[in-house]
Every structure is written in C-alpha cells, then in structure tokens.
Write an enzyme that holds these catalytic residues in place. Structure first.
Site, short mmCIF file in Angstrom:
data_model
loop_
_atom_site.label_atom_id
_atom_site.label_comp_id
_atom_site.label_asym_id
_atom_site.label_seq_id
_atom_site.Cartn_x
_atom_site.Cartn_y
_atom_site.Cartn_z
N CYS A 117 0.80 -1.22 0.00
CA CYS A 117 0.00 0.00 0.00
C CYS A 117 0.84 1.28 0.00
O CYS A 117 1.44 1.60 -1.00
CB CYS A 117 -0.97 -0.05 1.18
N ARG B 168 -12.20 6.13 -3.65
CA ARG B 168 -11.42 5.13 -2.96
C ARG B 168 -11.78 3.76 -3.48
O ARG B 168 -12.96 3.43 -3.63
CB ARG B 168 -11.70 5.20 -1.46
N HIS C 268 -4.18 -5.60 1.77
CA HIS C 268 -4.13 -5.88 3.19
C HIS C 268 -4.83 -7.21 3.41
O HIS C 268 -5.22 -7.86 2.47
CB HIS C 268 -4.85 -4.78 3.97
ZN ZN Z 1 -3.29 0.87 2.70
#
Ligand code: ZN
Lengths: 255, 439
Positions: free
Chosen positions: A110, A144, A207
């Site tokens: 990320c 997002r 994640h």
């Molecule tokens: Zn992240």
C-alpha cells in the site's frame, strides 16, 4: 458442520535452528495501519516452523539504518504518516535501491508500495517523490477503491486480500504486475492488474493481512532470503490447512 | 416586505408544517410498530417532509442537547450519562433504541413529542454515529458534546482514522457550551485546538493505567506508551480492580463497585461522570451520582451476562483491534470456556486486517473452544499464528453455539463476537434463556 482442521497449532518445538534471518520492519511507527503487523508475524512464525530463527528489527524515521538485513517489509499509512517518513526515506533511498538490486527480498504494501515507485502525484497536483526502486507512478484519485480482492498470479497462485486506497498506480516497462485481478480493482480502475513484481520485491495494495492467507508469498520471501544467506533453503513441515480454508471462504465473500 | 413580517410568515409555516408532519410521523411510527418494523423509517418520513422538525423539538431544553460520539463505547456511555442525570431528577430524552443516525433520533423524538412537536424534557442525550453526527449537528447545534476515542473501526467506511477525527472535530466546532474530550487519545485531545465558541474539559486516566489503554499508534506496545498527558482533567480514573474503580474529582477520590465490567466501560464511566457534572454544575450530588453509576447495567452486547445451564455466559462485542484487545485484557480467560465469532457483513466491516492487530497470547493457556462466524477460518488462522489452539471450528453460529454450550457444560462461558454475529447469537440464546429484547 465441523472441519477436520481443528488441531490448528502445529508443534514446532526443537526446531533445527538452521540459522537466523533478520527482518527489518520499515517505519512501523508511522506506516503500520490496517494489520501490517500480521505480515511481520507470519514471517517470524513461518521461519520458526521452517526451523530458522527470526530477529525482528524496526526502522523508524530518524533511526540509523541497520546493517545485515535479510528481509525488508513495509506497510501502509495515512497521508500524515507518509509526510513524516518522507525525508528519512529519501535519505536512505540509495541504500534501499542497492539492497533491492542486490536481491534482498522485500514486501511493500500500500503506502510504501507507492513510495517505492517514481512518484505520487496527489489530487491537488503536489508531487511526492518516491525512491524509484519500482518503475511505477501513482496518481491520487477522487474515489477510494475498497473491498475484497482476488488476483491470479502464475508465480503464487490466487492471491486473496482487501484493498483500500485512493491512489491509482500505473506500471512502467521496468516492472511486471504481481497478478491479474479476477475480483476487485487492484492497481487502478482502468486496468486489471494488481501489485508489482521486480527482482525479489513483491509489492501490493492488498491488506488482509496479505501474508497469512497467501503463504506462498511468505515462503518466497523466506526462501530467497535463506538462499542468499546460507546458500540453500531447507523448508520445514508447515500445516497450511487453515490458510487454505480461509482462502476458500474469502473467495466466496462479496466485494 | 419588511423582514419581521417574513419571519412571522415563516413561523406560521413552521407551525403549520408541525401540525402536519408530527401527526403524520407519529402515525407512520405507530403503523411501523404494529408491523414490527424498523424504528428509523418514521424518522425518515418526518425528515423528508419537515427538515426543521428536530431543531424545533430540541431547542430550548433547559439543560440543552448533549451529543456522545467516538468509535468505541458510545452506547454504554450514553446510557451512563442518561442514568446519572436521571438519578439527579432530570427528565432525559435519549435515542434508546440504539438507532444512532439522524433519522433514528427523529424517530425517537416522534415517540416523545406532543402532537404539536414539543418535547417535554430537561435535556437530550444523544448517541450519534461519527459519520452521521456531522449531518445532525448541522441541523441541531449541540450545547455539549462528549468525544470518546478515534480507533481503527470500519475503515472501509471512512477510509482513514484521520478522517474520523475530522468528523468528530466538526461536532466540537458546532458545539456552543462545553466540549468534553478524552485527553488520553491524542487524536481526540487534538480537537481542542479547533474549538472556538465552546469551552473544553477533559476526562483522563492516572498514569499507572495508561499502558492498559494503548492508542492505535502503539497498539503492539512495541513503541512504548503515549507520553503522560499534562492536560487538566475534571474526572480521572485512578485505578481499576476487576469491577471496583477509583475516580478522582476535585482532588477527592471515591471508590465504587460497578455492575459494569471491562476496563474500557469503566474508563467511559469517567467520561460520563465528567459530562454529567458539567450539566449539573453546582447541583451535582457526588454520593448519589456514584450510586447511580454503580447501578448502570451494560448496554446490549457490551459485556452483558446471561445465564445458561446455571452458568454465566458473557457476550463481549468486539469490533476493532483496541476493543478486542481491551476485551481480552478485561476478562480473565482462566476457568472460562471461550468462543469467538467473527462476521464480515457490512455492519461488522469487511476487512479482516484488524484481527492481526490484536494479540491473543492471553488465550494461549486455555485455548479457544469454538471459532465461528463467516470468517471463522480467518480467525482460526490468526490464532494459529499466536500458537493458540482452536479446538473446534464451525462457521455456522447456530450449530457452533449448540456445540459450544453442550461441550462446556458446568463451566462459565464467554463469547467474543462481532456485531452481526452477536445479533445471531442473541437470537439463538433467546430460545434457551432470558435475553433482553432490544427494539
Ligand atoms: Zn493501505
């Protein structure tokens, strides 16, 4: 319905102590949101199960960069975290590039995935320079990308994780995608790939944490590190049946 | 046309609107009650046809409007503030049904206002979800707010915890009287600098307790605890021993035994005390307040204790890493049979990453008897990496619960569960024992 995989804790006492690998966690203070500790824990435990010892080191902004690092691992952060580490990351950029070129296994998730690239251009046009280990660029987006992801990799099989990012990442010719997305968005909303592979670096938006449900990636990092340090990797007997069941159930979940 | 006239016209329109919207809303409410339907729908109706309804109903309450928000412990803290104020003789309006959205407040109001839209209460204490509180405070600026914490929760909804902080900040900015902040949460404490029109007060922890309450920045404990806060606090939680707690207020300490369990609930009791003391001012009677606080029962799912087969069964709601961590710390595993049920439905949050920020070491000695929920295997995998034995895994909460109860006969039991898993488990438990019905 009760599964057969109940005796979930493998017994790994009396491990053979095939040697010690040093894992360096990059910026755990400012870049460890969304369960990035899980990735470190998985490396540490799998090393033990494979019969190796693990030493966990941390590098935070302002620290002296440690020597003799065998695996580097870095995670996501909020925008504020990225600002805090910026200067330290730039001052260690040459060293990190040298480690990468030398074949040091690295996992960048990320936020650090983005900063391993050439630059991050935010929504308002500010350009945050990266450290150009990976030939990628990231552009801040207005939406997002959030949700469960499944992505297919020839090297690691199906990769399961969860994405949550507004950066849109585009790969240059110097890297190849980690995997092709079959559920979710991945690097950006216009192309169907996720993450990046280069040298012994695995970079990804995912994640979950990434490594627990994708032990093939964890073992890749461990194998490369052990081979570099000891000339060979002798795997132990690790029970991944729970990981397999977790993967199977994750695949059935909505986006 | 002169302005005064226009205003008078407006007022007339308001009262006409009320005379239509309130009866209509009440009728919808009565009808949806009959149907056994959701509690917020009538609120939606009145919000649509008469957006000024709430502001009119809530203005001019003698002790104002209190908003309680934060990631963890809103429901129980709101309940505590309500019971503290009721204990001092105030008539309190609150959104009891746990509907912490604007239209939930509107729906609750419809039940309590008269047919002209007037609320008979001294004060309103409202629990608001952090995302929806902004919408609410834009309609109804609160006189007071109590902001508890900003923790990693449902990041898939808000994106980032800094964003959650900004949401809480907007509540504080709109507050006209006093903003009460948790001085131990650096993000919440930082909101003080944005407060312009209100005064700021704090609640806090004694230094000896700070390590018990890790912030998300030192969740793993590896980077040490937050620096001791030098901000002055109206109420400080000095020590906790099981459910006996010592608070200090005005330099005087008081020790009481609470019905509430769990360190985090007890810290929120300090928050509730601070808020209630500000509302009551010089009229606050310390002894009565402490006995009200001692009697507060946990809200739905927040450490409530049921009885199954003559043994206690505790339900502990876990929904983010700090909450789970504190839950494990608050409730000693020794002697208890343990079940964990993890769902990933929308209300739980879909991202399972948070499980990796919780240490399960405290369960290693006794192991976990049953792992359940949609993400049972994610949870079992998490336990595997902490060397905690999971004796049984069954994603179906119904059959898992039956197995768990029959195998742990004669033993006290504890179930850690996410929100939707808790709803399912309570439903199943209500068939075999007394479970309070939550409307
Ligand atoms: Zn992240």
């Amino acid at each position: 319905m009760t599964s057969g995989a109940q005796e979930s804790t493998p017994v790994h006492s009396n491990s053979a102590h095939k040697g010690t690998l040093r894992i360096l966690q990059l910026y755990p203070r400012d870049m460890n949101i969304y369960g990035d500790w899980g990735n470190v824990l998985v490396l540490k435990q799998r090393l033990a199960w494979h019969g190796y010892d693990a030493e966990i080191l941390e590098h935070n902004a302002g620290d002296t960069f440690p020597d003799d690092v065998d695996i580097l691992i870095g995670g996501g952060g909020q925008d504020s975290g990225q600002v805090v580490i910026q200067q330290d990351l730039q001052s260690n950029a040459a060293h990190l590039r040298a480690l990468a070129e030398d074949g040091t296994p690295m996992l960048a998730i990320c936020g650090l995935y983005q900063l391993f690239g050439n630059f991050f251009k935010t929504h308002d046009g500010t350009v945050i320079p990266g450290i150009s280990i990976l030939d990628i660029e990231t552009h801040g987006g207005s939406e997002r990308l959030i949700g469960n992801v499944v992505a297919r990799s020839e090297e690691f099989g199906d990769i399961h994780g969860y994405e949550n990012h507004s950066g849109q990442t585009y790969l240059g010719p110097g890297v190849r995608p980690l995997a092709t997305v079959t559920k979710g968005e991945g690097n950006n909303s216009s192309e169907d790939h996720e993450g990046a592979r280069h040298l012994n670096i695995v970079a990804s938006y995912l994640h979950g944490s990434l490594l627990p449900k994708n032990p093939a990636i964890a073992d890749f990092l461990i194998r490369e590190a052990a081979t570099r340090k000891f000339g060979s990797f002798e795997p132990g007997d690790v029970d991944d049946s729970l990981a397999e069941l977790a993967r199977r159930h994750a695949a059935t979940r909505p986006r | 046309m002169p302005k005064t006239l226009a205003n008078r016209d407006k007022l007339d329109i308001m009262s006409v609107l009320s005379s239509v919207s309130v009866p209509l809303g009440k009728t919808v409410r009565a009808l949806s009650r009959l149907r056994g339907g959701g509690s917020a729908f009538p609120g939606l109706v009145v919000e649509r046809i008469d957006p000024g309804f709430m502001a009119r109903a809530l203005r001019n309450l003698p002790h104002g409007v209190i908003v309680v928000s934060g990631t963890n412990g809103k429901t129980t803290t709101t309940k505590m503030v309500v019971e503290l104020l009721e204990g001092q003789g105030l008539n309190v309006f609150t959104n009891r049904t746990g509907s912490n959205f604007t239209r939930g407040v509107a729906a609750a109001l419809l039940g309590d206002v008269d047919w002209r839209g007037r609320l008979k209460a001294d004060v309103a204490v409202l629990e608001l979800d952090e995302a929806h509180a902004v919408h609410f405070v834009n309609l109804v600026p609160p006189t007071h707010c109590l902001l508890l914490n900003v923790l990693r929760d449902q990041l898939d909804r808000f994106g980032e915890i800094d964003k959650t902080t900004r949401l809480l900040e907007q509540i504080a900015v709109k507050t006209t009287g006093t903003v009460v902040l948790n001085r131990e949460d650096p993000r919440v404490a930082s909101i003080a600098s944005s407060v312009r029109s209100a005064s700021v007060a704090y609640f806090g922890l004694d230094e000896s307790l700070r390590s018990t309450f890790p912030s998300d920045d030192d969740l793993r404990g590896a980077t040490g605890t937050a620096p001791a806060s030098s901000l002055p606090a109206d109420v400080v939680l000095e020590s906790v021993n099981s459910n006996t707690a010592t608070f200090s207020m005005d330099g005087e300490t008081s020790t009481i035994e609470l019905s509430l369990r769990g360190v985090y609930n007890i810290f929120n009791a300090a928050a509730a005390l601070a808020m209630a003391r500000i509302i009551l001012g010089g009229n606050a009677k310390r002894a009565e307040m402490l006995s009200s606080l001692a009697a507060v029962e946990p809200a739905f799912g927040r450490g409530e204790s049921l009885v199954v087969d003559g043994q206690p069964l505790e339900l502990v709601l876990v929904k983010n890493p700090s909450g789970f961590r504190l839950g494990l710390k608050s409730f000693d595993a020794a002697g208890y049979a343990t079940m964990i049920a993890i769902n990933d439905n929308y209300a739980d949050g879909r991202d399972m990453s948070w499980l990796w920020d919780v240490d399960f070491d405290s369960l290693r000695n006794d192991g976990v008897d049953m792992v359940s929920g949609v993400r049972a295997y994610d949870m079992a995998l998490r336990l595997q990496y902490d060397d905690v034995a999971a004796r049984d895994i069954d994603p179906d909460t119904g059959s898992a619960l039956r197995t768990f109860i029959s195998r742990a006969k004669g033993q006290p039991k504890r179930i850690f569960c996410t929100y939707t898993a808790m709803l399912a488990i309570r439903r199943d438990l209500s068939k075999i024992t007394d479970v309070k019905v939550v409307s």
